[in-house]
Write a protein that holds these residues in place. Structure first.
Motif, mmCIF file in Angstrom:
data_model
loop_
_atom_site.group_PDB
_atom_site.id
_atom_site.type_symbol
_atom_site.label_atom_id
_atom_site.label_comp_id
_atom_site.label_asym_id
_atom_site.label_seq_id
_atom_site.Cartn_x
_atom_site.Cartn_y
_atom_site.Cartn_z
ATOM 1 N N ASN A 154 22.606 12.631 6.659
ATOM 2 C CA ASN A 154 24.022 12.266 6.699
ATOM 3 C C ASN A 154 24.566 11.836 5.342
ATOM 4 N N GLN A 155 23.712 11.851 4.323
ATOM 5 C CA GLN A 155 24.145 11.441 2.994
ATOM 6 C C GLN A 155 24.896 12.575 2.286
ATOM 7 N N PRO A 156 26.076 12.288 1.724
ATOM 8 C CA PRO A 156 26.829 13.340 1.011
ATOM 9 C C PRO A 156 26.022 13.986 -0.116
ATOM 10 N N ARG A 157 25.201 13.205 -0.823
ATOM 11 C CA ARG A 157 24.396 13.767 -1.914
ATOM 12 C C ARG A 157 23.368 14.757 -1.370
ATOM 13 N N PHE A 158 22.831 14.480 -0.185
ATOM 14 C CA PHE A 158 21.873 15.400 0.422
ATOM 15 C C PHE A 158 22.582 16.687 0.848
ATOM 16 N N ARG B 189 16.401 6.505 -4.122
ATOM 17 C CA ARG B 189 15.274 7.093 -4.861
ATOM 18 C C ARG B 189 14.866 8.435 -4.258
ATOM 19 N N ALA B 190 14.927 8.548 -2.936
ATOM 20 C CA ALA B 190 14.594 9.821 -2.284
ATOM 21 C C ALA B 190 15.528 10.925 -2.768
ATOM 22 N N LEU B 191 16.820 10.620 -2.798
ATOM 23 C CA LEU B 191 17.793 11.630 -3.227
ATOM 24 C C LEU B 191 17.640 11.956 -4.708
ATOM 25 N N ALA B 192 17.304 10.944 -5.509
ATOM 26 C CA ALA B 192 17.129 11.193 -6.947
ATOM 27 C C ALA B 192 15.998 12.175 -7.201
ATOM 28 N N TRP B 193 14.905 12.079 -6.430
ATOM 29 C CA TRP B 193 13.809 13.034 -6.597
ATOM 30 C C TRP B 193 14.228 14.432 -6.165
ATOM 31 N N LEU B 194 14.927 14.554 -5.064
ATOM 32 C CA LEU B 194 15.371 15.875 -4.610
ATOM 33 C C LEU B 194 16.293 16.519 -5.638
ATOM 34 N N GLU B 195 17.102 15.725 -6.296
ATOM 35 C CA GLU B 195 18.059 16.256 -7.266
ATOM 36 C C GLU B 195 17.385 16.705 -8.563
ATOM 37 N N ARG B 196 16.102 16.386 -8.744
ATOM 38 C CA ARG B 196 15.389 16.819 -9.952
ATOM 39 C C ARG B 196 14.963 18.285 -9.892
ATOM 40 N N TYR B 197 14.860 18.831 -8.681
ATOM 41 C CA TYR B 197 14.247 20.162 -8.570
ATOM 42 C C TYR B 197 15.210 21.261 -9.002
ATOM 43 N N ARG B 198 14.658 22.221 -9.703
ATOM 44 C CA ARG B 198 15.404 23.414 -10.126
ATOM 45 C C ARG B 198 14.538 24.651 -9.899
ATOM 46 N N PRO B 199 15.109 25.801 -9.443
ATOM 47 C CA PRO B 199 16.522 25.937 -9.081
ATOM 48 C C PRO B 199 16.786 25.405 -7.684
ATOM 49 N N VAL B 200 17.931 24.783 -7.503
ATOM 50 C CA VAL B 200 18.235 24.168 -6.216
ATOM 51 C C VAL B 200 18.382 25.226 -5.118
ATOM 52 N N ALA C 56 0.828 -1.202 0.000
ATOM 53 C CA ALA C 56 0.000 0.000 0.000
ATOM 54 C C ALA C 56 0.863 1.253 0.000
ATOM 55 N N ALA C 57 1.965 1.225 0.747
ATOM 56 C CA ALA C 57 2.864 2.376 0.811
ATOM 57 C C ALA C 57 3.437 2.691 -0.569
ATOM 58 N N ARG C 58 3.886 1.663 -1.291
ATOM 59 C CA ARG C 58 4.462 1.883 -2.617
ATOM 60 C C ARG C 58 3.397 2.345 -3.616
ATOM 61 N N ARG C 59 2.162 1.857 -3.436
ATOM 62 C CA ARG C 59 1.079 2.297 -4.309
ATOM 63 C C ARG C 59 0.846 3.798 -4.143
ATOM 64 N N LEU C 60 0.885 4.282 -2.905
ATOM 65 C CA LEU C 60 0.697 5.708 -2.637
ATOM 66 C C LEU C 60 1.797 6.541 -3.304
ATOM 67 N N VAL C 61 3.038 6.056 -3.214
ATOM 68 C CA VAL C 61 4.149 6.791 -3.822
ATOM 69 C C VAL C 61 4.007 6.806 -5.340
ATOM 70 N N VAL D 95 9.723 17.261 -2.558
ATOM 71 C CA VAL D 95 10.037 17.043 -1.141
ATOM 72 C C VAL D 95 9.176 15.935 -0.553
ATOM 73 N N ASN D 96 7.897 15.927 -0.874
ATOM 74 C CA ASN D 96 7.006 14.929 -0.281
ATOM 75 C C ASN D 96 7.263 13.527 -0.818
ATOM 76 N N ILE D 97 7.560 13.394 -2.106
ATOM 77 C CA ILE D 97 7.895 12.078 -2.658
ATOM 78 C C ILE D 97 9.217 11.585 -2.070
ATOM 79 N N ALA D 98 10.193 12.487 -1.943
ATOM 80 C CA ALA D 98 11.474 12.097 -1.346
ATOM 81 C C ALA D 98 11.279 11.641 0.101
ATOM 82 N N ALA D 99 10.445 12.364 0.858
ATOM 83 C CA ALA D 99 10.179 11.982 2.256
ATOM 84 C C ALA D 99 9.496 10.621 2.329
ATOM 85 N N ALA D 100 8.623 10.336 1.356
ATOM 86 C CA ALA D 100 7.942 9.039 1.325
ATOM 87 C C ALA D 100 8.941 7.913 1.075
#
Length: 753
Positions: free
Chosen positions: A741-745, A710-721, A673-678, A696-701
Motif C-alpha cells: 500500500n506504500q506509494p513508493r512501492f 529501509r525495505a523500500l530503500a533497498w528495492l529502489e537500489r535495483y536496476r533495471p527496475v 538476532a533478526a537485525r544481525r541476520l539482516v 528482494v530478500n533484504i527488503a522482505a526482512a
C-alpha cells in the motif's frame, strides 16, 4: 424432490433461481455477494466457515473493522434476497448455508460421485466451476476457485473414463467412444488423455476417428504452444495408421485382377528359371523378416511407452577425489541418451521407488589408463535381472559408454529408438570431452569457487577442441550463472561477463543448431541481454521443444518465462508438464511450490515443497521453500526445522531464506538476532549494484521487522527496475505484502510484458 428450495448452479456459468423459477437478479448483479454464496455452498468440506476466513478471502485490502462491516452487509443482502432461513450460523463467528433450503449443483455432483452414479454426476457437470467469473480484488478467492476448478474437472474426467471402460466391457462400443471423447473434451490440452482416447478408439476399430482426434490435437498445440505432439504420441498414431493401412477394408479397395496378357499364353510358373525363383523367394523372405522385425519393434516400443526406468547414480569406485565427477557424468549422459530414444520414461532417482518398472544401477572405476564400467537393469519388485554388462575400456573411452549402454538396454527390451536422437558433436580429442565433464560437474555445485573452476575447465576443453558445441554451451551457461548470481570469476572482469556469454552461446549454435542444450542456453543468455523482455527467450525455448518436446528442462525454463510475463495458468501447466516428464526434477518441484506460494495457495504449495524435500533432503531450495510455506501457514516449528536444515547444508541458505529466519526471530521476540541476520546479508550484497534476489530478500526482512522505509530503500537500489524477474517478485512475493500500500512501492511496479 427440491420443492420450495432455491437452486444455485455453478457449473458452466452462474444461475440462481427461487423455488418458483424466478431469477434472483438482486444477488446475481452483486459479484462479491454471489461469490460469497458460492464459496459457502461449494467449499469442501461442507461445514460452517469462520468469519475470519471469509474476511481474508473477500476483503484482504480492508482493516479488520471495515472488513467485518463489509461481511455483515454482504450477509444481510443475501438474507434479504434468499430468505432468512437459507444462511445458518453458530454463535457470532461461524456462518454457512442450509442444504435443506438451498440446492447447489456442486454439492449434488459430489453426492452422485460418492454414490458411484457416474452418469448422474456428468449430467450435472456442464462446464468449469463459475466459468468466466472473476473477482479482481480478491486474490485468495481466485486461488481457491482455480484449485476447485481443477479438482472438480479431474473428478469429472475420472467419472467419464470409468463409464467409457464400463461400456467397453459391456460391449457397448458406441457409448464407450462417447464417454472417452467426453473425457478428452474436458481436458483438451492433456496429451496422456489423448493417448488413452486414441488407444480406445483403435481397440474399438474406429481408426479413422483415432487419427482425426490426433490431428485436431496436433493443430491445436501447434497454434497455442508452437510445439508438436510428444514422440510417444506420434509413435502411437503411426502404429494406428499402419494397422489401418493393413486392415481388410483397405485391402478390399485394391484394383481388380486384369485378364491375362495375349502376348504369352505360357503359364506364369514356367516363365521363371530356378535361379529366378530362388531370388524371388529370398527377396520375399527378407522383406517379410524385415516387416516382422519392424512390427516387433513397434509393438515393443508401444508396450514400453508407458514403462519407466529409474537410473540410480553410478557408484564411483575410483578411490581418487579427482575422479569424483565420473559417476555423475556417466549417469547424466546415460539419462540423456536413453531419454532421447523416446522409448522409456527415464528418471534420475536416489534409490528404487515402487512406482518404477525398472531400476538401472552401475559403477565406474578409473585406474591408471583403464576405465571399468558395470551396469545392470532390474525389474523393480521382482528382483529379476533383465540385462547386465561390463565394459573394460581405455580411460579415454568414456565418450562411447552412454550410447553403447543405451543400445544394449533397448536391445535387451526388444525395442529401438522411436525417433532420431539428438545429434551430439563428438570431439575428436577425448581429453576435451573429459574436461567438459569435469566442468559440468563443477558448475552443478553452484558455489563461487566451483563456478570459477567450471569456467576454467570449459575454456580448457574449448582450447583443446574449438569445434565441440557442448563445451561452448557449457561455458555460456557457467558465465550466465556467474552473471545472474554476482559470483566473481578469476581472470574475467565482471563487465565482460555478458559479452563472453553471448560469444559462447552464438558459437554453440553455429556448431550445432539441433542441440537442445544450445537453445536452452540461448534462452538464458537472451534474458541477461535484455532482462525487461522475454520474446527472444520464448522463441529459443520453443525451438528447443520443437527439437525435443519431451525435454523436462525445456518445459521447466518455459514455465518461468511464462510466469514472468504474467501467464500464470500456462506457467503452472508447463511446470506440471516438466514434473510429469521427470518426477524427480528438483527445480520444477521447488518452483511448483513457489508458484502456489506466490498465488497464496499455501496448502498446495506445501504438497510440492514436501515432494521436493522428500526427493532430495540435501536440496537447499526445497528446504527453504518448505520453510517459507510453513511460515505462511502459521506453522512456526515446522518452518524453523526446514530453515535450520537449509542452514546446515554445505551451500548454506544464502539470502533466499532471510525473511523466514528474520520472521521467526521477530516472532520469538529476538529482534537483536533478526537485525544481525539482516546486517550479515547486507554485508554480502554489493550496495552499488545488488542482484535482484539480494534486494528482494533484504527488503522482505526489513518488512518483517516493520522498517518499511529501509525495505523500500533497498528495492529502489535495483536496476533495471523493469527487469521481469524483479517485477515478478514485486508482484507476487508474500513477504512483501506489508509494503504493497506504500506509494513508493507502487511506483516500482510496471506493466507486465
Amino acid at each position: 424432490m427440491r420443492c420450495h428450495v432455491i437452486e444455485l448452479r455453478l457449473f458452466g456459468g452462474l444461475d440462481l433461481r427461487s423455488s418458483d423459477g424466478r431469477e434472483l437478479e438482486s444477488i446475481l448483479t452483486q459479484p462479491k455477494r454471489i461469490a460469497l454464496l458460492a464459496f459457502l455452498a461449494a467449499a469442501t468440506p461442507y461445514r460452517l466457515h469462520r468469519r475470519d476466513t471469509l474476511l481474508g478471502l473477500f476483503w484482504p485490502e480492508l482493516d479488520q473493522d471495515h472488513a467485518r462491516a463489509a461481511l455483515r452487509q454482504a450477509l444481510h443482502g443475501l438474507r434479504q434476497g434468499l430468505g432468512t432461513d437459507v444462511l445458518t450460523s453458530r454463535g457470532d463467528e461461524e456462518v454457512g448455508v442450509g442444504e435443506q433450503r438451498l440446492w447447489c449443483d456442486v454439492r449434488a455432483f459430489q453426492h452422485e460421485l460418492e454414490a458411484s452414479d457416474w452418469s448422474g454426476a456428468l449430467e450435472l457437470y456442464r462446464g468449469s466451476l463459475l466459468e468466466g467469473f472473476f473477482l479482481s480484488d480478491s486474490p485468495e478467492f481466485e486461488r481457491w476457485l482455480e484449485d476447485e476448478r481443477a479438482r472438480l474437472r479431474n473428478r469429472a474426467c475420472q467419472a467419464a473414463w470409468t463409464l467409457a471402460q464400463r461400456s467397453k466391457a459391456e460391449g457397448d462400443f458406441a457409448r464407450a467412444a462417447h464417454w472417452a471423447r467426453r473425457t478428452a473434451a474436458l481436458v483438451p490440452g492433456d496429451e496422456e488423455t489423448l493417448r488413452r482416447l486414441v488407444t480406445l478408439l483403435d481397440d474399438l476399430g474406429d481408426r479413422v476417428g483415432a487419427v482425426q482426434v490426433y490431428e485436431e490435437f496436433a493443430k491445436r498445440v501447434a497454434v497455442e504452444f508452437e510445439v508438436e505432439p510428444a514422440a510417444e504420441t506420434k509413435a502411437l498414431i503411426a502404429l494406428v495408421r499402419s494397422r489401418a493401412a493393413a486392415s481388410p477394408s483397405a485391402l478390399s479397395r485394391a484394383p481388380a485382377a486384369q485378364p491375362p496378357s495375349a502376348v504369352s499364353t505360357e503359364p506364369a510358373a514356367r516363365r521363371f528359371t530356378l535361379r529366378g525363383k530362388r531370388w524371388v523367394v529370398a527377396t520375399i523372405g527378407v522383406a517379410l523378416l524385415a516387416g516382422v522385425m519392424a512390427i516387433r519393434h513397434q509393438q515393443a516400443n508401444a508396450r514400453l511407452s508407458h514403462a519407466s526406468v529409474g537410473i540410480v547414480a553410478f557408484e564411483n569406485r575410483s578411490g581418487d577425489t579427482l575422479d569424483a565427477y565420473l559417476g555423475d557424468a556417466l549417469t547424466e549422459d546415460l539419462t540423456r541418451s536413453l531419454s532421447a530414444a523416446h522409448v522409456l520414461r527415464v528418471f534420475r532417482v536416489r534409490q528404487a521407488r515402487p512406482d518404477l518398472d525398472y531400476i538401472l544401477t552401475g559403477s565406474v572405476r578409473h585406474a591408471k589408463d583403464t576405465l571399468d564400467v558395470t551396469a545392470q537393469l532390474e525389474r523393480n519388485g521382482s528382483g529379476e535381472i533383465v540385462w547386465a554388462t561390463r565394459l573394460a575400456l581405455r580411460s579415454q573411452g568414456t565418450i562411447t559408454v552412454p550410447r553403447a549402454l543405451t543400445r544394449e538396454i533397448l536391445d535387451a527390451l526388444g525395442a529401438r529408438a522411436a525417433t532420431r536422437t539428438e545429434r551430439t558433436a563428438l570431439p575428436p580429442d577425448p581429453v576435451a570431452y573429459d574436461l567438459f565433464l569435469r566442468g559440468r560437474y563443477e558448475a552443478s555445485r553452484r558455489t563461487t569457487p566451483s563456478l570459477g573452476r567450471a569456467v576454467a575447465l570449459f575454456s580448457e576443453s574449448i582450447h583443446k577442441d574449438s569445434t565441440y558445441a557442448p563445451g561452448w554451451a557449457g561455458l555460456a551457461r557457467a558465465l550466465h550463472q556467474a552473471n545472474r548470481w554476482g559470483f566473481p570469476v578469476r581472470g574475467v572482469p565482471s563487465d565482460s561477463l555478458l559479452n563472453r556469454e553471448i560469444i559462447a552461446s552464438d558459437r554453440a549454435l553455429q556448431l550445432d543448431s539441433t542441440s537442445v542444450d544450445a537453445w536452452l542456453t540461448r534462452a538464458l543468455v537472451s534474458e541477461d541481454v535484455d532482462p525487461t523482455g522475454r520474446a527472444p527467450a520464448l522463441q529459443a525455448l520453443r525451438r528447443a521443444l520443437a527439437i525435443d518436446s519431451l525435454n523436462a528442462e525445456a518445459w521447466d525454463q518455459l514455465a518461468m518465462a511464462l510466469e514472468e510475463t504474467g501467464r500464470r495458468d500456462a506457467a503452472g501447466a508447463a511446470w506440471q508438464r516438466a514434473v510429469a516428464l521427470d518426477p524427480g526434477r528438483l527445480n520444477a518441484l521447488a518452483f511448483l511450490a513457489i508458484h502456489y506460494w506466490w498465488w497464496r495457495a499455501y496448502d498446495t504449495a506445501a504438497i510440492w515443497a514436501d515432494s521436493a524435500v522428500a526427493t532430495d533432503p540435501l536440496y537447499g531450495l526445497g528446504r527453504i521453500v518448505a520453510g517459507q510455506v510453513a511460515l505462511a501457514r502459521g506453522r512456526h516449528d515446522e518452518a524453523e526445522s526446514q530453515l535450520d536444515a537449509a542452514r546446515r547444508l554445505p551451500t548454506g541458505p544464502g539470502s533466499a531464506g532471510l525473511s523466514g529466519f528474520v520472521s521467526l526471530a521477530v516472532a520469538a521476540g529476538d529482534t537483536i538476532a533478526a537485525r544481525r541476520l539482516v546486517a550479515q546479508a547486507e554485508a554480502r550484497a554489493d550496495p552499488a549494484a545488488p542482484d535482484n534476489h539480494s534486494v528482494v530478500n533484504i527488503a522482505a526482512a526489513y518488512a518483517a521487522l516493520g522498517e518499511v522505509g529501509r525495505a523500500l530503500a533497498w528495492l529502489e537500489r535495483y536496476r533495471p527496475v523493469r527487469d521481469l524477474h524483479f517485477q515478478l517478485h514485486l508482484r507476487l512475493d508474500p513477504p512483501l505484502d506489508p509494503l504493497r500500500n506504500q506509494p513508493r512501492f507502487r511506483a516500482l511496479l510496471v506493466d507486465k510484458r
